[in-house]
Motif scaffolding. Structure first.
Motif, mmCIF file in Angstrom:
data_model
loop_
_atom_site.group_PDB
_atom_site.id
_atom_site.type_symbol
_atom_site.label_atom_id
_atom_site.label_comp_id
_atom_site.label_asym_id
_atom_site.label_seq_id
_atom_site.Cartn_x
_atom_site.Cartn_y
_atom_site.Cartn_z
ATOM 1 N N MET A 77 0.857 -1.246 -0.033
ATOM 2 C CA MET A 77 0.103 -0.023 0.071
ATOM 3 C C MET A 77 1.035 1.195 0.040
ATOM 4 S SD MET A 77 -3.238 -0.593 -0.234
ATOM 5 C CE MET A 77 -4.036 0.978 0.658
ATOM 6 N N TYR A 81 -2.085 6.761 0.614
ATOM 7 C CA TYR A 81 -3.535 6.391 1.334
ATOM 8 C C TYR A 81 -3.398 5.923 2.901
ATOM 9 C CZ TYR A 81 -3.900 5.572 -3.654
ATOM 10 O OH TYR A 81 -3.917 5.805 -4.963
ATOM 11 N N ILE A 82 -2.243 5.645 3.447
ATOM 12 C CA ILE A 82 -2.148 5.045 4.980
ATOM 13 C C ILE A 82 -2.386 6.280 5.817
ATOM 14 C CG2 ILE A 82 -0.825 3.705 6.714
ATOM 15 C CD1 ILE A 82 -2.262 2.110 4.236
ATOM 16 N N SER A 129 -5.617 2.884 8.324
ATOM 17 C CA SER A 129 -6.505 2.637 7.224
ATOM 18 C C SER A 129 -6.293 3.725 6.102
ATOM 19 C CB SER A 129 -8.021 2.623 7.627
ATOM 20 O OG SER A 129 -8.468 3.868 8.012
ATOM 21 N N THR A 130 -7.238 3.618 5.260
ATOM 22 C CA THR A 130 -7.247 4.449 3.998
ATOM 23 C C THR A 130 -8.575 5.479 4.152
ATOM 24 O OG1 THR A 130 -8.658 3.315 2.699
ATOM 25 C CG2 THR A 130 -6.305 2.891 2.507
ATOM 26 N N ALA A 133 -7.560 9.221 3.431
ATOM 27 C CA ALA A 133 -7.181 9.754 2.123
ATOM 28 C C ALA A 133 -8.128 10.291 1.378
ATOM 29 C CB ALA A 133 -6.672 8.172 1.415
ATOM 30 N N GLN A 136 -9.225 7.249 -2.753
ATOM 31 C CA GLN A 136 -9.133 5.642 -2.387
ATOM 32 C C GLN A 136 -8.334 4.860 -3.321
ATOM 33 O OE1 GLN A 136 -10.052 4.247 0.696
ATOM 34 N NE2 GLN A 136 -10.390 6.105 1.153
ATOM 35 N N PRO A 137 -7.661 4.064 -3.081
ATOM 36 C CA PRO A 137 -6.830 3.392 -4.136
ATOM 37 C C PRO A 137 -7.818 2.267 -4.969
ATOM 38 C CG PRO A 137 -6.443 2.430 -1.967
ATOM 39 C CD PRO A 137 -7.371 3.414 -1.595
ATOM 40 N N TYR A 140 -7.183 -2.667 -2.666
ATOM 41 C CA TYR A 140 -6.689 -2.757 -0.834
ATOM 42 C C TYR A 140 -5.823 -4.021 -0.737
ATOM 43 C CZ TYR A 140 -10.334 1.018 -0.673
ATOM 44 O OH TYR A 140 -11.032 1.951 -0.945
#
Length: 285
Positions: A77, A81-82, A129-130, A133, A136-137, A140
């Motif tokens: 990841m 995003y983290i 978590s994301t 962010a 979002q990616p 996941y």
């Protein structure tokens, strides 16, 4: 003229009036060996620090706050995003905590997440978590490696026995879509060294489960949760070093006591041997 020698309580016996014996030699060798062994143990007891433990109902440290150190890697990841979110039963709900937070890219698109923050001394959780962010990616993957999760003052330099960081080096290899939940039972632990310096740390045990959870949008958005609860019992460990006075007293007791007992044993053996000789010569009356 006053002769000070008359006050000598350690009167000397002329050497030509003493009689060496085999029993006396054996007792003397054993006596010296025993004294050497006991003095060696007394020196070790004086040099090394003894750690004494006690339990009591209390929660020391700063009023209402606990320092937390988090160090976790996400090999799959990106750092964009983290983030870390913090919640507790006092009503705190902080999404995307950024103070004292460091994100280091690792490997091929991975991230090492490090953060320091405070939590209240009430049940709650923090989770990676994301959620914070901005975007979002596309996919996941919350597989992770926990390098360290610590509470309170750092005591790693003290080499203490205990469960101060049981999650260290734990690797989660389940499906990247799984949410991971760690249940932490935290016990306050006070360490006081022999100089009086106090460290307020926390030991903990944990349980773990992983599962798939769905966002209200219907998407699978995994996270890594750390849910904690404090225990009312405090462990206090105090370093204790033997005083020089006790050390010196012990040495004197060992040397003096050993020579005294050895002298009694030698005298007994000598008396018995003399009686046997007289019996054999027919002179015993």
């Amino acid at each position: 003229m006053l002769d000070i020698r008359r006050y000598d309580i350690y009167r000397k016996v002329p050497k030509d009036l003493t009689q060496p014996t085999i029993a006396g030699a054996v007792i003397s060798i054993l006596c010296v060996a025993f004294i050497t062994f006991m003095i060696f143990n007394d020196i070790l007891a004086y040099i090394f620090i003894d750690l004494r433990s006690e339990f009591f109902i209390d929660d020391p440290g700063r009023e209402g706050k606990i320092d937390v150190q988090v160090n976790v890697s996400f090999p799959h990841m990106a750092c964009d995003y983290i983030g870390v979110d913090i919640q507790d039963e006092n009503g705190r709900h902080e999404v995307g905590f950024i103070d004292h937070t460091n994100k280091v890219p690792v490997g091929d698109g991975g991230c090492r997440f490090e953060s320091r923050f405070e939590i209240n001394k009430v049940p709650g959780n923090f989770h990676l978590s994301t959620h914070s962010a901005t975007t979002q990616p596309d996919g996941y993957d919350m597989r992770h490696i926990i390098h360290s999760i610590k509470f309170g003052d750092d005591v790693s330099h003290k080499n203490l026995k205990g469960s101060f960081d049981p999650l260290a080096n734990r690797e989660a290899k389940e499906s990247g879509l799984n949410t991971h939940e760690y249940i932490l039972k935290i016990v306050p632990s006070v360490h006081e060294d022999y100089s009086g310096n106090i460290l307020n740390s926390y030991q903990y045990t944990y349980g773990h489960k992983s599962y798939v959870t769905y966002h209200h949008s219907g998407k699978i958005i995994p996270a890594v949760w750390f849910k904690y609860e404090l225990q009312p019992i405090t462990l206090k460990q105090t370093e204790h070093r033997q005083s020089f006075y006790i050390f010196l007293t012990s040495i004197c007791a060992v040397v003096g006591g050993t020579f005294t007992v050895a002298g009694i044993i030698d005298s007994t053996f000598f008396t018995i041997s003399e009686m046997v000789k007289k019996q054999q010569m027919g002179k015993l009356t």
